[in-house]
Design a protein around this motif. Structure first.
Motif, PDB file in Angstrom:
ATOM      1  N   ASP A  31       0.811  -1.219   0.000  1.00 27.01           N
ATOM      2  CA  ASP A  31       0.000   0.000   0.000  1.00 27.01           C
ATOM      3  C   ASP A  31       0.846   1.270   0.000  1.00 27.01           C
ATOM      4  N   ARG A  32       2.146   1.109   0.283  1.00 23.94           N
ATOM      5  CA  ARG A  32       3.016   2.296   0.348  1.00 23.94           C
ATOM      6  C   ARG A  32       4.058   2.324  -0.761  1.00 23.94           C
ATOM      7  N   ILE A  33       3.968   1.404  -1.728  1.00 27.87           N
ATOM      8  CA  ILE A  33       4.957   1.326  -2.807  1.00 27.87           C
ATOM      9  C   ILE A  33       4.510   2.160  -4.003  1.00 27.87           C
ATOM     10  N   LEU A  34       5.446   2.963  -4.504  1.00 26.54           N
ATOM     11  CA  LEU A  34       5.234   3.756  -5.709  1.00 26.54           C
ATOM     12  C   LEU A  34       6.298   3.383  -6.726  1.00 26.54           C
ATOM     13  N   ILE A  35       5.990   3.556  -8.004  1.00 34.00           N
ATOM     14  CA  ILE A  35       6.953   3.292  -9.065  1.00 34.00           C
ATOM     15  C   ILE A  35       7.178   4.584  -9.841  1.00 34.00           C
ATOM     16  N   ALA A  36       8.435   4.981  -9.961  1.00 39.43           N
ATOM     17  CA  ALA A  36       8.788   6.231 -10.628  1.00 39.43           C
ATOM     18  C   ALA A  36       9.756   5.967 -11.768  1.00 39.43           C
ATOM     19  N   ALA A  37       9.877   6.945 -12.641  1.00 41.97           N
ATOM     20  CA  ALA A  37      10.801   6.836 -13.783  1.00 41.97           C
ATOM     21  C   ALA A  37      12.208   7.231 -13.350  1.00 41.97           C
ATOM     22  N   GLY A  38      12.765   6.480 -12.414  1.00 41.38           N
ATOM     23  CA  GLY A  38      14.112   6.741 -11.923  1.00 41.38           C
ATOM     24  C   GLY A  38      14.120   7.493 -10.608  1.00 41.38           C
ATOM     25  N   ALA A  39      15.269   7.453  -9.925  1.00 42.41           N
ATOM     26  CA  ALA A  39      15.389   8.078  -8.609  1.00 42.41           C
ATOM     27  C   ALA A  39      15.234   9.587  -8.682  1.00 42.41           C
ATOM     28  N   GLN A  40      15.753  10.204  -9.742  1.00 40.61           N
ATOM     29  CA  GLN A  40      15.673  11.656  -9.836  1.00 40.61           C
ATOM     30  C   GLN A  40      14.220  12.121  -9.910  1.00 40.61           C
ATOM     31  N   ALA A  41      13.399  11.405 -10.676  1.00 39.18           N
ATOM     32  CA  ALA A  41      11.977  11.747 -10.757  1.00 39.18           C
ATOM     33  C   ALA A  41      11.307  11.563  -9.399  1.00 39.18           C
ATOM     34  N   ALA A  42      11.684  10.499  -8.685  1.00 37.07           N
ATOM     35  CA  ALA A  42      11.113  10.247  -7.363  1.00 37.07           C
ATOM     36  C   ALA A  42      11.499  11.357  -6.383  1.00 37.07           C
ATOM     37  N   LEU A  43      12.767  11.746  -6.370  1.00 34.04           N
ATOM     38  CA  LEU A  43      13.222  12.801  -5.473  1.00 34.04           C
ATOM     39  C   LEU A  43      12.497  14.114  -5.758  1.00 34.04           C
ATOM     40  N   ALA A  44      12.353  14.435  -7.041  1.00 35.28           N
ATOM     41  CA  ALA A  44      11.674  15.683  -7.405  1.00 35.28           C
ATOM     42  C   ALA A  44      10.235  15.689  -6.908  1.00 35.28           C
ATOM     43  N   ALA A  45       9.549  14.564  -7.070  1.00 34.17           N
ATOM     44  CA  ALA A  45       8.154  14.488  -6.639  1.00 34.17           C
ATOM     45  C   ALA A  45       8.038  14.601  -5.119  1.00 34.17           C
ATOM     46  N   ILE A  46       8.917  13.928  -4.392  1.00 37.35           N
ATOM     47  CA  ILE A  46       8.869  13.971  -2.928  1.00 37.35           C
ATOM     48  C   ILE A  46       9.149  15.385  -2.423  1.00 37.35           C
ATOM     49  N   LEU A  47      10.164  16.041  -2.995  1.00 36.40           N
ATOM     50  CA  LEU A  47      10.493  17.396  -2.573  1.00 36.40           C
ATOM     51  C   LEU A  47       9.374  18.376  -2.911  1.00 36.40           C
ATOM     52  N   THR A  48       8.612  18.081  -3.949  1.00 35.04           N
ATOM     53  CA  THR A  48       7.489  18.945  -4.320  1.00 35.04           C
ATOM     54  C   THR A  48       6.462  19.028  -3.203  1.00 35.04           C
TER      55      THR A  48
END
Length: 464
Positions: free
Chosen positions: A163-180
């Motif tokens: 329930d807490r797993i997300l899939i992103a297009a690479g770590a950089q995309a994930a970091l950008a989304a989290i920081l947003t």
């Protein structure tokens, strides 16, 4: 013809150009013939009374002109013409004849034919469903994709929650989304003072202030984090705690617990960027296991499977937080490429990803053995399971003068400026031992680096 030795006294050109010219002239006159083996660079340097790096640069120039080629494991040979490679040295990949670019952060590439055949077979199998994979997908990840993500995260010591797993297009995309969702322009985030360049780029783009924390051999110093939490309104802490890029340290469990405790006390979100853990036989527990309510865990495939496989698995600290970042991911990337995600899922579920990762780890260890041999007398730090070297310069060398000399030899390195979050940059560079370059070419480049650092910048520049 390993006894070949040119007469460079007739040329007024720089010595490395004179050497390349002599090779061409002796080929034209018939002194050197197709398939002739040239002397080893160090031996020729002694014979000519030149610096090793000058001879290496001359050979590189002749190779660039297409008149000589390197035969992996055997040496340097005369090519038949500018389009011919000596018998036995044929390669389908032109990068295998190039000088290594130590600045590119790439894992070694698996070369075992059996493993490559499995990878290609798996990719072909996906083609049966290609039309579906070329369409927009639903925002929710499939059960199979989440299962594969869970298996990948489990190997790092996590107990994944679907329930807490997300899939992103690479770590950089994930970091950008989290920081947003965690920050606004002008906010402060903390990181290692020597840190991953990607977080520096994101902070600059998003208008965030980076606070570089003091480091020792175990990673960031707890007192430095405590002080920052007391004096600055930190919105997040970014860490790459396992085989850190670029310093290669791995934060031990005791230090991780100290950092986790501080983050928990201050309610500080942790962004744990962890692409390298799968390379370690036994890694310390992730911060996400020690401080699960505060930590965003990001496990990407680009540094253990392949840089072009832009897939990262994220475990959010809560289902609600995951939902918020899921919206940010959809806004920023719409969706990760379905074909890429499907390939990653298939490779993980079939065990191919584990085989690739093991092959990358094995090749990294072999390359680190070469580096240890050539750099043993130089100040450097590395991890035997990773593929980076953090090289500290001395003997009068600055990072800019060293990188400049190596560029002349067509060898790239990354200067410490790219990694420094605050304060003055150290006189250091990062070498990445990965990529498609074979070990023999890597060995020559490492020998060149060691020989260059054995002299002063003034001695080296005298030959260029």
């Amino acid at each position: 013809m390993t006894d070949w030795c040119p007469d460079l006294s007739r040329s007024a050109a720089p010595r490395y150009l004179a050497l390349a010219d002599s090779i061409e002239e002796d080929i034209a006159s018939g002194v050197l013939k197709t398939g002739d083996r040239l002397p080893a660079q160090r031996r020729l340097a002694v014979q000519l009374g030149l610096d090793f790096t000058t001879v290496a640069r001359g050979y590189n120039e002749a190779r660039r002109r297409g008149v000589i080629s390197s035969l992996v494991g055997s040496g340097t040979f005369v090519s038949g013409d500018k389009n011919t490679v000596p018998i036995g040295a044929l390669s389908q990949n032109p990068m295998r004849m190039a000088a290594p670019d130590f600045s590119m952060n790439l894992p070694p590439e698996p070369s075992a034919p059996e493993l490559q055949a499995k990878m290609q077979k798996s990719l072909r199998a996906l083609s049966a469903d290609l039309p579906a994979l070329m369409r927009y997908q639903t925002f929710e990840s499939s059960e199979q994709d989440v299962k594969a993500a869970g298996l990948w995260l489990h190997q790092t010591g996590l107990a994944p929650d679907a329930d807490r797993i997300l899939i992103a297009a690479g770590a950089q995309a994930a970091l950008a989304a989290i920081l947003t969702i965690l920050t606004r322009p002008g906010d402060h985030i903390a990181c290692e003072n020597i840190t991953y360049p990607g977080i520096r780029s994101l902070a600059a783009q998003m208008g965030l202030q980076l606070t570089g924390l003091d480091m020792d051999d175990d990673g960031i110093v707890p007192d430095s984090l405590e002080k920052a939490c007391k004096t600055i309104d930190l919105k997040a802490l970014y860490l790459n705690p396992t085989i850190q890029n670029p310093t290669t340290y791995t934060m031990p469990e005791e230090r991780r617990r100290a950092i986790a405790n501080i983050a928990a006390r201050y309610g500080l979100p942790i962004l744990e960027d962890d692409p390298y853990s799968p390379l370690l036989p036994t890694a310390p527990p992730p911060l996400a296991a020690l401080c699960p309510r505060n930590t965003w865990y990001i496990g990407s495939l680009s540094k253990t499977i392949g840089a072009g496989l832009r897939v990262a698995y994220v475990q959010a600290p809560s289902k609600k937080a995951g939902w918020q970042v899921s919206r940010a991911l959809r806004t920023g990337q719409v969706m990760p490429a379905p074909l890429t995600v499907a390939l990653a899922t298939q490779w993980i579920l079939e065990g191919i990803a584990a085989e690739i990762c093991a092959a990358v780890g094995k090749e990294s260890a072999e390359r680190q053995t070469l580096a240890a041999h050539h750099l043993q007398d130089l100040a450097h730090r590395t991890d035997p399971h990773g593929f980076h070297v953090w090289l500290t310069l001395d003997n009068g060398w600055t990072r800019s003068s060293f990188a400049s000399q190596l560029r002349g030899l067509e060898i790239g390195v990354t200067e410490s400026d790219a990694f420094t979050a605050a304060g003055s940059s150290a006189e250091a560079v990062r070498l990445c031992l990965g990529g498609p370059v074979p070990r023999t070419t890597l060995n020559t480049a490492l020998e060149t680096i060691a020989s260059l650092l054995d002299s002063s910048p003034e001695q080296a520049s005298a030959y260029f």
